[in-house]
Motif scaffolding. Structure first.
Motif, PDB file in Angstrom:
ATOM      1  N   ALA A 174       0.819  -1.220   0.000  1.00 51.73           N
ATOM      2  CA  ALA A 174       0.000   0.000   0.000  1.00 51.73           C
ATOM      3  C   ALA A 174       0.845   1.259   0.000  1.00 51.73           C
ATOM      4  O   ALA A 174       0.456   2.283  -0.562  1.00 51.73           O
ATOM      5  CB  ALA A 174      -0.924   0.003   1.218  1.00 51.73           C
ATOM      6  N   LYS A 191      -3.560   1.446 -11.687  1.00 48.02           N
ATOM      7  CA  LYS A 191      -5.022   1.346 -11.679  1.00 48.02           C
ATOM      8  C   LYS A 191      -5.490   0.466 -12.842  1.00 48.02           C
ATOM      9  O   LYS A 191      -6.457  -0.278 -12.716  1.00 48.02           O
ATOM     10  CB  LYS A 191      -5.615   2.754 -11.810  1.00 48.02           C
ATOM     11  CG  LYS A 191      -7.072   2.838 -11.434  1.00 48.02           C
ATOM     12  CD  LYS A 191      -7.545   4.281 -11.357  1.00 48.02           C
ATOM     13  CE  LYS A 191      -9.032   4.306 -11.041  1.00 48.02           C
ATOM     14  NZ  LYS A 191      -9.555   5.664 -10.926  1.00 48.02           N
ATOM     15  N   LYS A 198      -5.393  -1.188  -6.286  1.00 51.15           N
ATOM     16  CA  LYS A 198      -5.102   0.244  -6.212  1.00 51.15           C
ATOM     17  C   LYS A 198      -6.123   0.950  -5.323  1.00 51.15           C
ATOM     18  O   LYS A 198      -5.780   1.788  -4.489  1.00 51.15           O
ATOM     19  CB  LYS A 198      -5.128   0.843  -7.631  1.00 51.15           C
ATOM     20  CG  LYS A 198      -4.466   2.207  -7.720  1.00 51.15           C
ATOM     21  CD  LYS A 198      -2.937   2.066  -7.768  1.00 51.15           C
ATOM     22  CE  LYS A 198      -2.239   3.417  -7.832  1.00 51.15           C
ATOM     23  NZ  LYS A 198      -2.260   4.144  -6.557  1.00 51.15           N
ATOM     24  N   GLU A 199      -7.375   0.567  -5.494  1.00 53.76           N
ATOM     25  CA  GLU A 199      -8.442   1.160  -4.683  1.00 53.76           C
ATOM     26  C   GLU A 199      -8.229   0.811  -3.219  1.00 53.76           C
ATOM     27  O   GLU A 199      -8.380   1.649  -2.324  1.00 53.76           O
ATOM     28  CB  GLU A 199      -9.795   0.628  -5.168  1.00 53.76           C
ATOM     29  CG  GLU A 199     -10.999   1.309  -4.568  1.00 53.76           C
ATOM     30  CD  GLU A 199     -12.307   0.662  -5.041  1.00 53.76           C
ATOM     31  OE1 GLU A 199     -12.273  -0.200  -5.949  1.00 53.76           O
ATOM     32  OE2 GLU A 199     -13.349   1.024  -4.469  1.00 53.76           O
ATOM     33  N   CYS A 201      -5.342   0.144  -1.798  1.00 60.13           N
ATOM     34  CA  CYS A 201      -4.204   0.934  -1.309  1.00 60.13           C
ATOM     35  C   CYS A 201      -4.672   2.304  -0.810  1.00 60.13           C
ATOM     36  O   CYS A 201      -4.319   2.732   0.290  1.00 60.13           O
ATOM     37  CB  CYS A 201      -3.164   1.159  -2.420  1.00 60.13           C
ATOM     38  SG  CYS A 201      -2.271  -0.312  -2.921  1.00 60.13           S
ATOM     39  N   ASP A 202      -5.478   2.963  -1.642  1.00 56.94           N
ATOM     40  CA  ASP A 202      -5.950   4.303  -1.280  1.00 56.94           C
ATOM     41  C   ASP A 202      -6.801   4.266  -0.014  1.00 56.94           C
ATOM     42  O   ASP A 202      -6.635   5.099   0.879  1.00 56.94           O
ATOM     43  CB  ASP A 202      -6.776   4.904  -2.436  1.00 56.94           C
ATOM     44  CG  ASP A 202      -5.919   5.186  -3.662  1.00 56.94           C
ATOM     45  OD1 ASP A 202      -6.463   5.260  -4.783  1.00 56.94           O
ATOM     46  OD2 ASP A 202      -4.678   5.319  -3.504  1.00 56.94           O
ATOM     47  N   ASN A 203      -7.705   3.288   0.063  1.00 60.44           N
ATOM     48  CA  ASN A 203      -8.547   3.179   1.257  1.00 60.44           C
ATOM     49  C   ASN A 203      -7.724   2.878   2.498  1.00 60.44           C
ATOM     50  O   ASN A 203      -7.954   3.428   3.570  1.00 60.44           O
ATOM     51  CB  ASN A 203      -9.594   2.065   1.072  1.00 60.44           C
ATOM     52  CG  ASN A 203     -10.716   2.496   0.141  1.00 60.44           C
ATOM     53  OD1 ASN A 203     -11.064   3.678   0.075  1.00 60.44           O
ATOM     54  ND2 ASN A 203     -11.287   1.541  -0.579  1.00 60.44           N
ATOM     55  N   ASN A 206      -5.631   5.611   4.023  1.00 60.30           N
ATOM     56  CA  ASN A 206      -6.448   6.688   4.563  1.00 60.30           C
ATOM     57  C   ASN A 206      -7.102   6.372   5.898  1.00 60.30           C
ATOM     58  O   ASN A 206      -7.764   7.214   6.485  1.00 60.30           O
ATOM     59  CB  ASN A 206      -7.515   7.115   3.545  1.00 60.30           C
ATOM     60  CG  ASN A 206      -6.952   8.166   2.609  1.00 60.30           C
ATOM     61  OD1 ASN A 206      -6.471   9.203   3.066  1.00 60.30           O
ATOM     62  ND2 ASN A 206      -6.964   7.888   1.328  1.00 60.30           N
ATOM     63  N   LYS A 211      -2.565   5.845   8.890  1.00 62.42           N
ATOM     64  CA  LYS A 211      -1.938   7.156   8.665  1.00 62.42           C
ATOM     65  C   LYS A 211      -1.004   7.505   9.816  1.00 62.42           C
ATOM     66  O   LYS A 211       0.108   7.996   9.601  1.00 62.42           O
ATOM     67  CB  LYS A 211      -3.032   8.231   8.581  1.00 62.42           C
ATOM     68  CG  LYS A 211      -3.299   8.747   7.172  1.00 62.42           C
ATOM     69  CD  LYS A 211      -4.035  10.052   7.162  1.00 62.42           C
ATOM     70  CE  LYS A 211      -5.523   9.837   7.195  1.00 62.42           C
ATOM     71  NZ  LYS A 211      -6.265  10.941   6.529  1.00 62.42           N
TER      72      LYS A 211
END
Lengths: 231, 217
Positions: A174, A191, A198-199, A201-203, A206, A211
């Motif tokens: 990630a 993507k 990829k989706e 990773c972003d989730n 966050n 974080k």
């Protein structure tokens, strides 16, 4: 010192509990443990190790591998990030890291092992070889299994609606992989090829606890430029 | 609900034997499905698409792969003789040592044999086995699990049974009684446990297998 960001000591952590983590800033394996601790709201003392000059404590606590992370609970050391995380999950209730169901638990352990034994080494090899075609093909093959797993399950995370062991284990993919890709100008987890991954990773990056556990990205990119960069 | 337990594997695989030992310890009835690894069944490929390897345990149609993951699953689902300690710290130590056996000792020992006893490879195997020797010394117990076998003992099945067979097949010494007295004693005790004995293939089959796999042309 880097105590967890929770302001209140949670009721399930005893006042006299001494929790230490020997690691170094930026270690993907150390971060896994930190994310698990933050998920549980456990306060801990972070002990920065210099890998070129390992502390006497580290060598005493982990004579077999002499590596970080090493987790020390009331003077009792545990090594190997996944072993540490399972310990944390068993000892401190609250947000579960592993599923309760025995079969789902076995599946989580299987995927965590796969990520450690196949996925991460394959991805790492791509960076070491600066994107050699064969290495990329091999990494793509392993990443595809994760892509399929996310597709089949149809959840936001490997752990379902919330992050779990497998998500934490895949932190490298990630975050660290993306930093290395940027440092070396290589595209691996795109993507196009891996939309679900990829989706994810972003989730994943966050999530607040994640974080809070990640190192600063620019420093990691700079480190990778130095470590893998062409002369 | 009917408890249907199938184990896909081959007799000579030490990883399959580890799972059999766990099932035996828990008195679980199971069907053993013999695989031809040169012609893997459609079932195996369906149940373990990632690794396409044995062992695979299928419980009521649900497949699980990777021997130590399977053994932990067996321990959780079937009560009776415990394979892992209850205490969280002791459990962590057991998992750590099982990992050392699997990730460090096993590859080093395989390398010692596949390199035909090359000096550096044997030295590395000795270094890895020494950790286990020391652990037994420090523990002072019959097994890694104490008075009874546990996850670590099961993970170390190859030490107890396969090393000896490979040594005989290839005429290479990797684990001498002199260098590893505790491990040697542990090996004898381990293979004499009923649950283990019932899982092991005939020794001559394993010797023959090693002659074929690692033997000189």
């Amino acid at each position: 010192m880097n105590p967890a960001t929770e302001e209140l000591i949670p009721v399930h952590q005893k006042m006299e509990d001494e929790v230490k983590l020997h690691s170094f800033r930026g270690s993907p394996y150390g971060c896994r443990v930190e994310i698990a601790l933050k998920l549980k709201g456990i306060s801990y003392q972070f002990i920065q190790e210099d890998l070129n000059n390992k502390s006497q404590h580290l060598l005493k606590y982990n004579p077999v591998y002499k590596k970080v992370p090493v987790f020390v609970h009331n003077g009792n050391p545990i090594s190997e990030s996944l072993v540490i995380i399972e310990y944390i999950d068993q000892l401190w209730k609250g947000v579960p890291v592993l599923p309760q169901d025995a079969y789902k638990k076995a599946q989580a352990r299987f995927w965590a092992k796969f990520i450690d034994e196949k996925c991460i080494p394959a991805v790492f090899k791509v960076f070491g070889s600066h994107g050699d075609e064969q290495d990329v093909a091999e990494a793509n093959e392993q990443l595809q299994f994760l892509e399929n797993e996310l597709s089949v399950k149809g959840n936001k995370f490997f752990g379902g609606n919330n992050i779990g062991l497998v998500d934490i284990c895949a932190s490298y993919i990630a975050f660290w992989a993306g930093a290395a890709e940027e440092a070396l100008g290589i595209e691996l987890v795109t993507k196009d090829k891996f939309p679900k991954l990829k989706e994810w990773c972003d989730n994943y990056i966050n999530c607040q606890v994640v974080k809070d556990g990640l190192p600063p990205r620019e420093r990691l990119v700079a480190y990778y430029k130095w470590r893998f960069g062409k002369a | 609900m009917a408890n249907e337990v199938k184990l896909y594997g081959i007799d000579e695989s030490l990883f399959v034997c580890g799972v059999k030992t766990a099932l035996n310890l828990k008195n679980v009835k199971y069907e053993f499905v013999v695989e031809d690894l040169s012609n893997k069944s459609a079932d195996l490929l369906k149940y373990n698409p990632v690794y396409k390897k044995v062992p695979v345990l299928v419980h009521n149609g649900n497949p699980i792969s990777e021997s130590l993951v399977i053994v932990e699953y067996i321990d959780e689902v079937w009560k009776g003789v415990p394979i892992l300690p209850q205490d969280a710290y002791e459990k962590a130590q057991a998992r750590f040592w099982a990992k050392v056996v699997n990730d460090k000792c096993f590859p080093a020992v395989v390398n010692a044999f596949s390199s035909n006893g090359e000096e550096q490879a044997v030295a590395e195997a000795h270094e890895a086995l020494q950790f286990l020797e020391n652990e037994l010394k420090v523990k002072g117990s019959k097994f890694f699990g104490g008075d009874n076998i546990n996850l670590v003992d099961i993970a170390a099945t190859f030490v107890a049974f396969w090393i000896g067979a490979a040594e005989e097949a290839l005429g290479i010494e990797v684990m001498s009684k002199h260098k590893f007295p505790k491990l040697t004693e542990w090996s004898d005790n381990y293979i004499n446990c009923q649950a283990v004995k019932d899982s092991l293939p005939p020794r001559e089959n394993v010797v023959a297998y090693f002659k074929k796999r690692f033997g000189k042309a």
